[in-house]
Design a protein around this motif. Sequence first.
Motif, PDB file in Angstrom:
ATOM      1  N   GLY A  10      20.345  43.436   9.998  1.00 21.35           N
ATOM      2  CA  GLY A  10      20.543  44.657  10.759  1.00 21.35           C
ATOM      3  C   GLY A  10      19.265  45.372  11.149  1.00 21.35           C
ATOM      4  O   GLY A  10      19.314  46.400  11.830  1.00 21.35           O
ATOM      5  N   VAL A  11      18.116  44.864  10.732  1.00 21.06           N
ATOM      6  CA  VAL A  11      16.826  45.462  11.095  1.00 21.06           C
ATOM      7  C   VAL A  11      16.305  44.768  12.348  1.00 21.06           C
ATOM      8  O   VAL A  11      16.162  43.542  12.373  1.00 21.06           O
ATOM      9  CB  VAL A  11      15.800  45.304   9.957  1.00 21.06           C
ATOM     10  CG1 VAL A  11      14.444  45.869  10.384  1.00 21.06           C
ATOM     11  CG2 VAL A  11      16.292  45.983   8.685  1.00 21.06           C
ATOM     12  N   GLU A  12      16.034  45.538  13.398  1.00 23.26           N
ATOM     13  CA  GLU A  12      15.485  44.968  14.628  1.00 23.26           C
ATOM     14  C   GLU A  12      14.029  44.567  14.402  1.00 23.26           C
ATOM     15  O   GLU A  12      13.251  45.316  13.801  1.00 23.26           O
ATOM     16  CB  GLU A  12      15.577  45.977  15.771  1.00 23.26           C
ATOM     17  CG  GLU A  12      16.996  46.461  16.072  1.00 23.26           C
ATOM     18  CD  GLU A  12      17.936  45.323  16.417  1.00 23.26           C
ATOM     19  OE1 GLU A  12      17.485  44.343  17.043  1.00 23.26           O
ATOM     20  OE2 GLU A  12      19.128  45.414  16.058  1.00 23.26           O
ATOM     21  N   VAL A  13      13.647  43.380  14.878  1.00 18.17           N
ATOM     22  CA  VAL A  13      12.317  42.835  14.604  1.00 18.17           C
ATOM     23  C   VAL A  13      11.660  42.374  15.902  1.00 18.17           C
ATOM     24  O   VAL A  13      12.267  41.654  16.693  1.00 18.17           O
ATOM     25  CB  VAL A  13      12.404  41.640  13.629  1.00 18.17           C
ATOM     26  CG1 VAL A  13      11.002  41.059  13.389  1.00 18.17           C
ATOM     27  CG2 VAL A  13      13.055  42.050  12.318  1.00 18.17           C
ATOM     28  N   GLN A  25      14.780  47.212  -0.239  1.00 22.00           N
ATOM     29  CA  GLN A  25      15.050  47.813   1.061  1.00 22.00           C
ATOM     30  C   GLN A  25      15.041  46.743   2.159  1.00 22.00           C
ATOM     31  O   GLN A  25      14.107  45.934   2.235  1.00 22.00           O
ATOM     32  CB  GLN A  25      14.003  48.879   1.387  1.00 22.00           C
ATOM     33  CG  GLN A  25      14.005  50.051   0.431  1.00 22.00           C
ATOM     34  CD  GLN A  25      13.042  51.116   0.871  1.00 22.00           C
ATOM     35  OE1 GLN A  25      13.065  51.568   2.010  1.00 22.00           O
ATOM     36  NE2 GLN A  25      12.166  51.534  -0.029  1.00 22.00           N
ATOM     37  N   PRO A  26      16.049  46.744   3.023  1.00 24.22           N
ATOM     38  CA  PRO A  26      16.133  45.713   4.072  1.00 24.22           C
ATOM     39  C   PRO A  26      14.899  45.619   4.937  1.00 24.22           C
ATOM     40  O   PRO A  26      14.493  44.522   5.338  1.00 24.22           O
ATOM     41  CB  PRO A  26      17.353  46.142   4.887  1.00 24.22           C
ATOM     42  CG  PRO A  26      18.203  46.915   3.933  1.00 24.22           C
ATOM     43  CD  PRO A  26      17.230  47.631   3.032  1.00 24.22           C
ATOM     44  N   VAL A  27      14.242  46.752   5.243  1.00 26.40           N
ATOM     45  CA  VAL A  27      13.111  46.701   6.160  1.00 26.40           C
ATOM     46  C   VAL A  27      11.927  45.957   5.539  1.00 26.40           C
ATOM     47  O   VAL A  27      11.179  45.256   6.245  1.00 26.40           O
ATOM     48  CB  VAL A  27      12.692  48.130   6.604  1.00 26.40           C
ATOM     49  CG1 VAL A  27      12.061  48.918   5.478  1.00 26.40           C
ATOM     50  CG2 VAL A  27      11.755  48.060   7.804  1.00 26.40           C
ATOM     51  N   GLY A  71      12.505  47.837  12.687  1.00 22.92           N
ATOM     52  CA  GLY A  71      13.332  49.031  12.701  1.00 22.92           C
ATOM     53  C   GLY A  71      13.459  49.627  14.085  1.00 22.92           C
ATOM     54  O   GLY A  71      12.913  49.119  15.060  1.00 22.92           O
ATOM     55  N   GLY A  72      14.168  50.739  14.153  1.00 25.83           N
ATOM     56  CA  GLY A  72      14.415  51.350  15.451  1.00 25.83           C
ATOM     57  C   GLY A  72      15.655  50.780  16.107  1.00 25.83           C
ATOM     58  O   GLY A  72      16.361  49.937  15.544  1.00 25.83           O
TER      59      GLY A  72
END
Length: 331
Positions: free
Chosen positions: A296-299, A201-203, A250-251
Amino acid sequence: MPSSTASRAGLAGAGLALLLALALTGCGDDSPPRPPGPLADALSEIGGGGEHGSLGVGWSEPERARQAGVPTRVIARALAPNAESVVERRAALRRRFGVDPLSAQRLVSVGGSYAFGLRLDGVDGTGLREALVRAGGHAKNGDGVELIDVGPYAQVPEPLLDAGVFGLGARDAFGPSSTVLAISATSRAALLGRGDRLIEQPVYRAAADCLGDVVAARMIPDKLLISTEVGVELVGMGIAQGREVLCVLGGTEDREREVAANLRVSLAPSARDPRTGAAIAAEVRAPDVETSSYEGVEVVRATVTPVGGTPRGFFFSTIGRGSLVQMLSGQ
């Protein structure tokens, strides 16, 4: 003709070289890229992933943690309540069953606000296995490991309860190189690596990349963070040599900016813990908050330096007292 033969041989050689280059570089491999490091290695061995997988993780390599100056109580706290008690009661476990959690090559827990299971890699659990069988445990083979069920779901078997362990032990597994203590068959299966892996999973890949070279870490999905959703997917925290790290993953981009702004205020030298009122500067200093994106996951990544240089598990402690949610939300 010689020249034509040589030409064909050259083309064939070039084609073979290209195929070898593609194989060596991994081109054409559809598997997702994986961050380097032992934390990512651990996530690659934990099941419970998949499209809708959502699982908290605790992790540490005790020897590396000790070399980094991380106290035993902080190693225990990284694993979450229930699993924490296994480390805290290590003297009784060693005396009764010959099991020393701090001798493990790696400690891995799964759960949420508390642990559903713990795996001790490199620990011989023979003495404990025999005690659980004597206490009424039912043993069966499970693909190279021995599975032992003791009593109903989430019941702590008497041998572990007498040793002071909380929560774990109803569903266990013993193999040549690991020992698993769990609440349920589901959490046991996750620790045995059954099903889709979390690292897919990307996250979780983003979390491993953000935390970096830590020696103890904990991750909690947003919806399991003290039953409160704060508009992200996962919160991770870890301890490295001389610093502590918080990652919020995320988010939306807007939420990422809000969380970053809230943390800059919450970790400022003049800030106080929203629950206890204690000065933040008494525990950590030199806060640094930055934002980025990973697959693509905001960090949002925040780093702090422990006062006195000894890691105290500052971010770990904010979970139990409920401060972290307020820090992220700016309340």
